[in-house]
Design an enzyme around this catalytic site. Structure first.
Site, short mmCIF file in Angstrom:
data_model
loop_
_atom_site.label_atom_id
_atom_site.label_comp_id
_atom_site.label_asym_id
_atom_site.label_seq_id
_atom_site.Cartn_x
_atom_site.Cartn_y
_atom_site.Cartn_z
CE1 TYR A 210 13.52 0.01 -5.62
CE2 TYR A 210 14.47 0.06 -7.82
CZ TYR A 210 13.89 0.72 -6.74
OH TYR A 210 13.69 2.07 -6.80
CB THR B 77 8.43 -4.69 -5.60
OG1 THR B 77 9.72 -4.05 -5.62
CG2 THR B 77 8.55 -6.02 -4.88
CG LEU C 153 4.01 0.85 5.44
CD1 LEU C 153 4.54 1.35 4.10
CD2 LEU C 153 2.66 1.50 5.76
CB SER D 235 12.29 2.45 -9.83
OG SER D 235 13.61 2.37 -10.34
#
Length: 260
Positions: free
Chosen positions: A159, A162, A67, A146
């Protein structure tokens, strides 16, 4: 309930992973033609073979794609569009979650890697798929965020950053696709751990103290499963969810609630 997905084609990025593979299985159960897209072709093939050899209403095939490589993403989507007749569903599941360190010690290369994969990779493939959905005036996009994207994550600078960005990105897609029959929603799970979800907390403590602490802090006193996420994805991709867009849906067992 028939979700109306039998004539649809879906790409699941990171489709060979723990959550991604379950997304593929659940969509295939609904009769969807599933593209198991992953940088690990052998693992993607294993998932596709499991679906094609099993008792599923839909079919699957494995596609290798990085990707972060825009040219490869463009070529891959163009080929899939021609082969399948059009991508109706895009589940942006691919992402890295292994980095854990305080900011002052955080590895710059890991930060850049996570930005490239978690965020820019999602941008790359969505940018290729989205205009074609607009032309056909139908589409479903689901971004995997998340709880760390909602509330931050200690030691998870890259993390959480993003995953927070994917919320804004998903809402922007909802606005830009709203008059073209496209919905875009975001899922924000807590910890999902498969079979461990049904394990009593005292046993879970012996295996993983971190998981046990989260289970104790969750009002339902248990962790989630991959299917908890995947079943929601199938619904959000359905005709029944056609008026739901721009939403962030937590799959959390209530851990995000204030309790005392």
């Amino acid at each position: 309930m028939d979700f109306g997905l039998a004539d649809k084609t879906a790409i699941v990025t990171g489709g060979a992973g723990r959550i991604g593979s379950e997304d593929c299985r659940v969509l295939a159960q609904e009769g969807t033609e599933v593209v198991v897209l992953d940088v690990n072709h052998e693992a993607a093939e294993n998932v596709a073979d499991e679906i094609n050899d099993g008792d599923y209403a839909g079919t699957a095939h494995a596609v290798e794609c990085d990707l972060t490589d825009r040219e490869q993403v463009s070529d891959t989507v163009a080929a899939l569009e021609e082969e399948t007749g059009g991508i109706d569903i895009l589940v942006n599941n691919a992402g890295m979650v292994d980095a854990r360190d305080r900011l002052e010690n955080f590895d710059d290369e890991i930060w850049d890697r996570d930005m490239d994969i978690n965020l820019t990779g999602t941008y790359n493939i969505t940018k290729e798929v989205f205009p074609r959905m607009k032309e056909r005036e139908w589409g479903r996009i689901v971004n995997m965020s998340s709880m760390a994207g909602w509330q931050g994550g200690f030691g998870q600078a890259s993390y959480s950053a993003t995953k927070a960005a994917l919320i804004g990105f998903g809402k922007t897609l909802a606005l830009e696709g709203a008059q073209s029959g496209i919905t875009s929603n975001v899922i924000a799970p807590s910890i999902v751990v498969g079979a461990l979800a049904d394990m009593p907390i005292d046993q879970l403590e012996q295996m993983d103290e971190h998981f046990a602490r989260i289970a104790k802090a969750t009002p339902m006193r248990k962790l989630g499963t991959e299917a908890d996420v995947s079943n929601l994805i199938a619904f959000l991709c359905s005709e029944q969810a056609s008026y739901i867009t721009g939403q962030v849906v937590g799959v959390t067992g209530g851990i995000d609630l204030f309790s005392f």
